[in-house]
Design a protein around this motif. Structure first.
Motif, mmCIF file in Angstrom:
data_model
loop_
_atom_site.group_PDB
_atom_site.id
_atom_site.type_symbol
_atom_site.label_atom_id
_atom_site.label_comp_id
_atom_site.label_asym_id
_atom_site.label_seq_id
_atom_site.Cartn_x
_atom_site.Cartn_y
_atom_site.Cartn_z
ATOM 1 N N ILE A 1 0.829 -1.211 0.000
ATOM 2 C CA ILE A 1 0.000 0.000 0.000
ATOM 3 C C ILE A 1 0.862 1.259 0.000
ATOM 4 O O ILE A 1 0.783 2.092 -0.909
ATOM 5 C CB ILE A 1 -0.955 0.025 1.217
ATOM 6 N N THR A 2 1.715 1.390 1.028
ATOM 7 C CA THR A 2 2.441 2.642 1.225
ATOM 8 C C THR A 2 3.432 2.915 0.103
ATOM 9 O O THR A 2 3.377 3.972 -0.544
ATOM 10 C CB THR A 2 3.187 2.614 2.573
ATOM 11 N N LEU A 3 4.358 1.992 -0.132
ATOM 12 C CA LEU A 3 5.400 2.229 -1.132
ATOM 13 C C LEU A 3 4.835 2.401 -2.547
ATOM 14 O O LEU A 3 5.266 3.313 -3.267
ATOM 15 C CB LEU A 3 6.442 1.110 -1.087
ATOM 16 N N PRO A 4 3.882 1.563 -2.999
ATOM 17 C CA PRO A 4 3.323 1.822 -4.335
ATOM 18 C C PRO A 4 2.653 3.190 -4.451
ATOM 19 O O PRO A 4 2.748 3.837 -5.501
ATOM 20 C CB PRO A 4 2.299 0.685 -4.514
ATOM 21 N N TYR A 5 2.000 3.640 -3.381
ATOM 22 C CA TYR A 5 1.284 4.913 -3.446
ATOM 23 C C TYR A 5 2.256 6.094 -3.510
ATOM 24 O O TYR A 5 1.990 7.082 -4.216
ATOM 25 C CB TYR A 5 0.370 5.060 -2.218
ATOM 26 N N ILE A 6 3.370 6.017 -2.781
ATOM 27 C CA ILE A 6 4.312 7.144 -2.750
ATOM 28 C C ILE A 6 5.445 6.975 -3.763
ATOM 29 O O ILE A 6 6.383 7.773 -3.769
ATOM 30 C CB ILE A 6 4.909 7.329 -1.336
ATOM 31 N N MET A 7 5.361 5.959 -4.636
ATOM 32 C CA MET A 7 6.454 5.686 -5.555
ATOM 33 C C MET A 7 6.796 6.863 -6.475
ATOM 34 O O MET A 7 7.984 7.112 -6.741
ATOM 35 C CB MET A 7 6.148 4.436 -6.384
ATOM 36 N N PRO A 8 5.839 7.625 -6.999
ATOM 37 C CA PRO A 8 6.228 8.793 -7.793
ATOM 38 C C PRO A 8 7.124 9.758 -7.035
ATOM 39 O O PRO A 8 8.083 10.306 -7.590
ATOM 40 C CB PRO A 8 4.885 9.435 -8.154
ATOM 41 N N THR A 9 6.831 9.969 -5.745
ATOM 42 C CA THR A 9 7.682 10.838 -4.921
ATOM 43 C C THR A 9 9.050 10.215 -4.706
ATOM 44 O O THR A 9 10.071 10.909 -4.739
ATOM 45 C CB THR A 9 7.008 11.103 -3.555
ATOM 46 N N VAL A 10 9.082 8.900 -4.495
ATOM 47 C CA VAL A 10 10.362 8.196 -4.313
ATOM 48 C C VAL A 10 11.231 8.358 -5.552
ATOM 49 O O VAL A 10 12.432 8.658 -5.459
ATOM 50 C CB VAL A 10 10.117 6.705 -4.011
ATOM 51 N N ILE A 11 10.640 8.188 -6.720
ATOM 52 C CA ILE A 11 11.391 8.292 -7.973
ATOM 53 C C ILE A 11 11.950 9.697 -8.144
ATOM 54 O O ILE A 11 13.128 9.895 -8.459
ATOM 55 C CB ILE A 11 10.504 7.905 -9.165
ATOM 56 N N THR A 12 11.110 10.701 -7.934
ATOM 57 C CA THR A 12 11.539 12.089 -8.119
ATOM 58 C C THR A 12 12.633 12.473 -7.142
ATOM 59 O O THR A 12 13.646 13.083 -7.518
ATOM 60 C CB THR A 12 10.345 13.034 -7.958
ATOM 61 N N THR A 13 12.456 12.128 -5.874
ATOM 62 C CA THR A 13 13.427 12.521 -4.852
ATOM 63 C C THR A 13 14.771 11.812 -5.035
ATOM 64 O O THR A 13 15.823 12.436 -4.873
ATOM 65 C CB THR A 13 12.881 12.234 -3.439
#
Length: 309
Positions: free
Chosen positions: A220-232
Motif C-alpha cells: 500500500i504505502t510504497l506503491p502509493y508514494i512511488m512517484p515521490t520516491v522516484i523524483t526525490t
C-alpha cells in the motif's frame, strides 16, 4: 516628421503594453536575460574552454587544442580515482539517505508526544550549508579532540585514536557518513509529505484483508508514494554527484587526493591549478554522465510503471 515621431513611438509602446503577448514578454524578459547571462552563457563558454589551452596564469597563450584536455584527463590517475570515488559517494550516500530517511518519515507519520520537537531535530541539518556541515564533522572526526574518537574509546570499541580524516583508508568513509547525515532530512521531509497523502481507507481495507504492518508497507504505502520516491532519488543523486561542499569542508579532497570526487577535482583544477580548460573538460564529462543517468533512470522507472512521468 520629427514632431510626429514621439506620438508614433508612444502608440507602438501603448499597443505593445496592451497586447497580452507583449505584456507576458515584458514580464519574462528580466528573468530570460538573467538565465541567458548567468546560465547559458557560462555553459556555452565552458564547452568552448574544454577544447582550449586556457590557463589562468598564461592568458596570452589561449588557443584551441582539440581533444587534448580530454586525453590528458582520461589518462590522469587522479581523474580515474575521483571517478571511482564518485560512484561510491553517490551510490552509498543515496541508499543510506533514502533508507534512513524513509524510516524516520514512517516514525514521524505516527502521533507521539514530542513529535514536533523530534521533527525539528530531524529537519535541522537541511537548513545548514554543506560546507558548514563539513566543518562541524571535521571537528567531530578530529583525532585529538573529536567527540567520535572519545565516544568510541569510552565504549571500548577502539583502543587508540583513529585519524579518520588523515588516514586514506578511513577518509572516504568519513565524508560519506557526514553526507548521509546531511541528506536524511531531505528524504524525511519529502517522504513524510507523501505519506500524509495516503488515504487512511487503504490501510483500513488492508486490515480487513488481514494485512500486517510489513504487507501494508510494501503493498500500500510504497506503491502509493512511488512517484515521490522516484523524483526525490533522481534529484538527490544529481545533487550528491554535483556538490563537493561537504568534502571541501572536511578534507579539501585529501589526504593525498583520496577523497576527491569529480566535482571537487574540477574545483581543485580551477582554484589551485588555474587550469580552466581541464576543469571544463571534467565538467563536460559530468554533464554527459548525468544525462545518461537521467535517461536510464527514467526509462527503467517508466518501463516498470513505477511513476508518472
Amino acid at each position: 516628421m520629427k514632431e510626429g515621431q514621439p506620438s508614433v513611438v508612444r502608440r507602438m509602446q501603448s499597443g505593445f503594453r496592451s497586447s497580452p503577448r507583449g505584456f507576458i514578454f515584458l514580464s519574462l524578459l528580466p528573468a530570460l536575460v538573467l538565465v541567458l547571462v548567468f546560465t547559458y552563457y557560462p555553459f556555452l563558454r565552458g564547452i568552448v574552454m574544454a577544447f582550449q589551452n586556457y590557463q589562468l596564469f598564461d592568458l596570452t597563450n589561449v588557443h584551441f587544442i582539440g581533444l587534448d584536455n580530454f586525453k590528458t584527463m582520461f589518462h590522469d590517475t587522479k581523474f580515474q580515482h575521483a571517478a571511482t570515488n564518485s560512484v561510491y559517494w553517490v551510490f552509498i550516500s543515496l541508499i543510506l539517505q533514502f533508507s534512513i530517511g524513509l524510516t524516520v518519515a514512517l516514525l514521524m507519520n505516527k502521533r507521539f508526544r514530542g513529535r514536533g520537537i523530534f521533527q525539528g531535530f530531524v529537519f535541522y541539518p537541511w537548513a545548514l550549508s554543506g560546507f558548514l556541515i563539513g566543518l562541524i564533522w571535521k571537528w567531530m572526526f578530529n583525532s585529538q579532540i573529536g567527540v567520535i574518537n572519545d565516544l568510541l574509546l569510552h565504549l571500548g570499541l577502539i583502543h587508540e585514536r583513529i585519524g579518520f580524516l588523515s588516514d586514506p583508508s578511513w577518509a572516504m568513509t568519513s565524508v560519506i557518513v557526514a553526507n548521509v547525515w546531511y541528506g536524511i532530512a531531505f528524504f524525511a521531509i519529502m517522504l513524510l509529505a507523501a505519506l500524509q497523502s495516503v488515504p487512511s481507507e487503504l490501510y483500513e481495507a488492508g486490515s480487513m484483508d488481514g494485512a500486517n504492518g510489513a504487507r501494508k508497507l510494501f503493498n500500500i504505502t510504497l506503491p502509493y508514494i512511488m512517484p515521490t520516491v522516484i523524483t526525490t532519488t533522481l534529484l538527490r543523486a544529481i545533487w550528491i554527484f554535483n556538490d563537493p561542499s561537504i568534502i571541501y569542508g572536511l578534507t579539501n579532497g585529501g589526504p593525498a587526493g583520496s577523497t576527491h570526487i569529480l566535482s571537487s577535482l574540477m574545483l581543485d583544477k580551477i582554484m589551485y591549478g588555474g587550469d580552466y580548460g581541464a576543469a571544463s573538460a571534467i565538467g563536460i564529462v559530468m554533464i554527459g554522465i548525468l544525462l545518461l543517468y537521467t535517461i536510464f533512470y527514467l526509462t527503467v522507472t517508466r518501463s516498470e510503471k513505477l511513476g508518472d512521468f
